[in-house]
Write a protein that holds these residues in place. Structure first.
Motif: not given
Length: 435
Positions: A65, A103, A105, A131
Motif C-alpha cells: 500500500t 490493504r 482499507d 480498521h
C-alpha cells in the motif's frame, strides 16, 4: 457442539449475541462467502476444522500500500504453520494458516473477516489493521477470537473477543510521554490525520502530565504523503518555542516516519537543535540503518517498545522458526515489532489449544479457554497474560488491555539499545489519560 454463554458488554454499543456456528450466517451470506473464497484461490478439497482435526486460523496485514505495510506478519504466520506441522502439529492436530491482504482499507479488512468466517477459522491471530470497526463486528457475530492484534485501535481494547498481547499505541505513547517529561522542553507530536491518529495525542499527553509537563503540540499530517516539509517546519517551530530547554519532536507515522524524517533532516538546520523520540513500529533497526546510522536524524532518540530488544536471547525460539522455515524470506525481519507480535500471538493460540486436551477445537472452545482464566507464558517476552472480562483499565474504556508494560530504548551510535533494564508498567499513567 456445546454452546458458550452469551457475552454482554457495557462498553461496546453493539449487541454481541452469538449464534451457533453452524447457523452463524444466513444462506445468502454463506453463498456470498463461498464465492469470495473461491475467488481468493483457496485449494478445493482442503478442509478447515469441520470433520477433521485440522485447526484453521487466519493472519492478515496490509501489503504493497501507499502507507504502512506489514508483509512480515502473514509471511511469518505461514512459516510458523510449516514449522508446527513439521513438528507434529499442535497436540497432534495439523495447523492450517490462511493469510489475507488487508490493504489498509476498511472494505478489504471486512472482506478478510468474512473469509475467516467462511473458512471456519477458530481464530484470527497476530494481525495488523487500523480498521477494527470494519472487521470486529463480523468476527464477534461468528464468535471468532481476535488474538494478538497490533494494538492500533480502540476497538482492540474494548471488544470482548479481542485478546491483545501488548499495550498497543496507548502503552507506547504513555511510556514515551513519561520519559520525555523529564528530558524535553516543548514537545511536538506529528501523527496521521486519521481516526486511529486522533487517539494518539491524549495518550502521549497522559505520560507528559504524569511528569508535570505541558501537553504536546498536535500536528496532523497526511498518512500517505510523499513529503512533509511544511509539517517538519511547524514541528521544529513548536519544539524550539523559547523556553530555554531543548524541545522534542515525536513522529508517529508508521512506515511514513522515514519520509517525514527526510523532510525533517533538511529543515532542522534552519532551527535550534531539538531531540527526536518515537515508538517502535515507526522506527526499528532497519530504519536506523537506512537513514544513516550514527550520522542519521535518530541519533540520541528515545524509542519505546513493547518487548525486549531484538538481540535478546528470549527471541531465539522465534528465530529458530525463521531459520528453519523462512530462511532468505526478506519479508520477515525478526526485529520487526509486527513479526514479534505474531510470534507471541501464536504462542497464545498454541497454549489455548493445548489446554483443551482431547476436546474439540473450535472458535467457541478456544474463546472459552481464554475467558476461563488461562494463564499464558511467553518466555518472559511479556508478563504472564490473562484476560478478564473487564480489566484494570476498564475505567478509561480499555477493558481488554492486560499488558501495559513497555521497554525504553535509545539510539546510540546508530544502534537501538536498551536504555533501562526490564519493563516499565504504565498502567497508573494510562488510568489518568483523558480518552
Amino acid at each position: 457442539m456445546t454452546g458458550r454463554r452469551r457475552i454482554r458488554s457495557t462498553v461496546l454499543p453493539r449487541s454481541l449475541v452469538r449464534p451457533a456456528r453452524a447457523g452463524a450466517l444466513p444462506a445468502g451470506a454463506l453463498a456470498a462467502c463461498a464465492a469470495l473464497v473461491a475467488g481468493c484461490g483457496i485449494v478445493p478439497g482442503v478442509t478447515g476444522g469441520s470433520g477433521d482435526e485440522t485447526i484453521t486460523v487466519m493472519t492478515w496485514a496490509p501489503e504493497n500500500t501507499g502507507a504502512t505495510n506489514k508483509p512480515g506478519m502473514p509471511a511469518f504466520a505461514e512459516a510458523y504453520g510449516r514449522w508446527v506441522n513439521a513438528h507434529g502439529g499442535i497436540d497432534g492436530r495439523p495447523l492450517k494458516v490462511l493469510t489475507c491482504d488487508e490493504r489498509d482499507d476498511a472494505v478489504a479488512a471486512a472482506r478478510c473477516a468474512r473469509r475467516a468466517v467462511a473458512e471456519n477459522a477458530v481464530a484470527v491471530v497476530g494481525s495488523y489493521s487500523q480498521h477494527g470497526d470494519a472487521f470486529l463486528p463480523t468476527l464477534e457475530a461468528a464468535g471468532i477470537p481476535y488474538i494478538g492484534g497490533y494494538g492500533l485501535t480502540h476497538d482492540e481494547f474494548t471488544s470482548p473477543l479481542s485478546y491483545p498481547v501488548n499495550g498497543g499505541q496507548p502503552a507506547l505513547l504513555a511510556g514515551l510521554g513519561r520519559t520525555l517529561a523529564d528530558a524535553c522542553g516543548p514537545v511536538a507530536l506529528v501523527r496521521p490525520d486519521t481516526i486511529a491518529g486522533d487517539q494518539l495525542p491524549p495518550l502521549l499527553d497522559s505520560g507528559l502530565a504524569a511528569g508535570g509537563h505541558d501537553p504536546a503540540g498536535d500536528l496532523r499530517a497526511a498518512e500517505a504523503a510523499t513529503s512533509y516539509g511544511d509539517t517538519a517546519e511547524r514541528a521544529l517551530e513548536h519544539a524550539a518555542a523559547g523556553t530555554g530547554e531543548q524541545g522534542c519532536v515525536v513522529p508517529a507515522l508508521g512506515d511514513r516516519t522515514g519520509t517525514f524524517m527526510d523532510s525533517f533532516r533538511r529543515a532542522r538546520a534552519r532551527h535550534p537543535e531539538v531531540r527526536t523520540a518515537t515508538v517502535l513500529g515507526s522506527v526499528d533497526q532497519t530504519v536506523l540503518d537506512a537513514s544513516g546510522g550514527a550520522s542519521g536524524p535518530y541519533e540520541g532518540a528515545y524509542v519505546t517498545g513493547w518487548y525486549p530488544e531484538a538481540g535478546d536471547a528470549r527471541w531465539d525460539p522465534m528465530k529458530e522458526v525463521i531459520r528453519a522455515e523462512a530462511f532468505g524470506d526478506n519479508r520477515i525481519d525478526p526485529a520487526d515489532a509486527g513479526v514479534q507480535t505474531t510470534w507471541i500471538a501464536y504462542t497464545v493460540l498454541r497454549q489455548a489449544v493445548e489446554s483443551l486436551g482431547d476436546g474439540e477445537v473450535t472458535a467457541d472452545t478456544v474463546t472459552a479457554a481464554l475467558d476461563g482464566g488461562l494463564k499464558v507464558t511467553t518466555g518472559n517476552l511479556t508478563p504472564t497474560l490473562r484476560w478478564k472480562f473487564q480489566d484494570t483499565l476498564a475505567s478509561i474504556g480499555l477493558p481488554r488491555l492486560v499488558n501495559a508494560n513497555v521497554t525504553l530504548h535509545v539510539v546510540e551510535k546508530g544502534r537501538l539499545t536498551a536504555a533501562a533494564e526490564g519493563f516499565t508498567d504504565v498502567t497508573s499513567t494510562l488510568e489518568d489519560a483523558a480518552l
